[in-house]
Design a protein around this motif. Sequence first.
Motif, PDB file in Angstrom:
ATOM      1  N   LEU A  33       0.841  -1.195   0.000  1.00  0.00           N
ATOM      2  CA  LEU A  33       0.000   0.000   0.000  1.00  0.00           C
ATOM      3  C   LEU A  33       0.875   1.244   0.000  1.00  0.00           C
ATOM      4  O   LEU A  33       1.823   1.350   0.775  1.00  0.00           O
ATOM      5  CB  LEU A  33      -0.916   0.024   1.230  1.00  0.00           C
ATOM      6  N   HIS A  34       0.526   2.193  -0.865  1.00  0.00           N
ATOM      7  CA  HIS A  34       1.166   3.506  -0.878  1.00  0.00           C
ATOM      8  C   HIS A  34       0.091   4.533  -0.535  1.00  0.00           C
ATOM      9  O   HIS A  34      -0.891   4.668  -1.276  1.00  0.00           O
ATOM     10  CB  HIS A  34       1.775   3.818  -2.243  1.00  0.00           C
ATOM     11  N   HIS A  35       0.260   5.240   0.563  1.00  0.00           N
ATOM     12  CA  HIS A  35      -0.746   6.207   1.008  1.00  0.00           C
ATOM     13  C   HIS A  35      -0.370   7.615   0.555  1.00  0.00           C
ATOM     14  O   HIS A  35       0.759   8.064   0.761  1.00  0.00           O
ATOM     15  CB  HIS A  35      -0.865   6.186   2.528  1.00  0.00           C
ATOM     16  N   LEU A  36      -1.336   8.296  -0.034  1.00  0.00           N
ATOM     17  CA  LEU A  36      -1.175   9.692  -0.427  1.00  0.00           C
ATOM     18  C   LEU A  36      -2.284  10.483   0.261  1.00  0.00           C
ATOM     19  O   LEU A  36      -3.469  10.287  -0.039  1.00  0.00           O
ATOM     20  CB  LEU A  36      -1.268   9.833  -1.945  1.00  0.00           C
ATOM     21  N   VAL A  37      -1.915  11.345   1.182  1.00  0.00           N
ATOM     22  CA  VAL A  37      -2.895  12.106   1.972  1.00  0.00           C
ATOM     23  C   VAL A  37      -2.947  13.541   1.467  1.00  0.00           C
ATOM     24  O   VAL A  37      -1.937  14.248   1.476  1.00  0.00           O
ATOM     25  CB  VAL A  37      -2.543  12.094   3.466  1.00  0.00           C
ATOM     26  N   ARG A  38      -4.140  13.972   1.031  1.00  0.00           N
ATOM     27  CA  ARG A  38      -4.337  15.330   0.530  1.00  0.00           C
ATOM     28  C   ARG A  38      -5.580  15.926   1.185  1.00  0.00           C
ATOM     29  O   ARG A  38      -6.671  15.903   0.628  1.00  0.00           O
ATOM     30  CB  ARG A  38      -4.480  15.301  -0.986  1.00  0.00           C
TER      31      ARG A  38
END
Length: 218
Positions: A33-38
């Motif tokens: 999993l690669h998390h990108l928080v925006r």
Amino acid sequence: MTATPALALLHTSPVHVPVFDGLRDRDRPGLVLHHLVREDLLTRARAEGPEAVVDDVRGALAEAVAAGADAVLCTCSTIGAVAEGAAARLGVPVLRVDRPMAAEAVRSERIVVVATVRSTLAPTIDLLREESGERTSFVTTLLVEEAWPYFEAGDRDAYLDTVAAAIDRIDPAAGGAIVLAQASLADVAGRVRTPLPVLSSPASGLAAGAAAAARRHG
């Protein structure tokens, strides 16, 4: 290409990161999993509408693909349709976390959509209409805006308990299903007393995202 499928997750709150990591560890060990928080995407979408963040969502998704994602899962219901719409340009599957939940919900004749931010209601109702096809479900909404300040303050218990109390005031005699329109509401299901089925999106959404990533990874 990595040895195992990689799924990128586009979040609009950091609170979702441990939730999806926990689901991965429980149900999908080995999935990367690669998390990108925006957080800014939800702030702007709430203020100006989802269409205001189309370019930024596309940019965030392109960043995830460039980092090696086999598929992308958008965990924010407010911008889910925007994310799905960008898939054709990216060359990888882009899914919204709430679509599998919606597919299950439309089997019911009556649906109550529960949300704590108004901006997620219209996208969720539109999704339910897409999934219902020729079937018709009677859809009503329950907006629990008084709970949102607790979420913003990081008071998870107050947030979930406030929503659970509102759900328990729904008359179960009418039947149907409760749809928790935001991923942040998933744990409400364990706090309600209603006999009605309460549907949430993270587990089924992650399963769909993992399957899409595995298919593309080969």
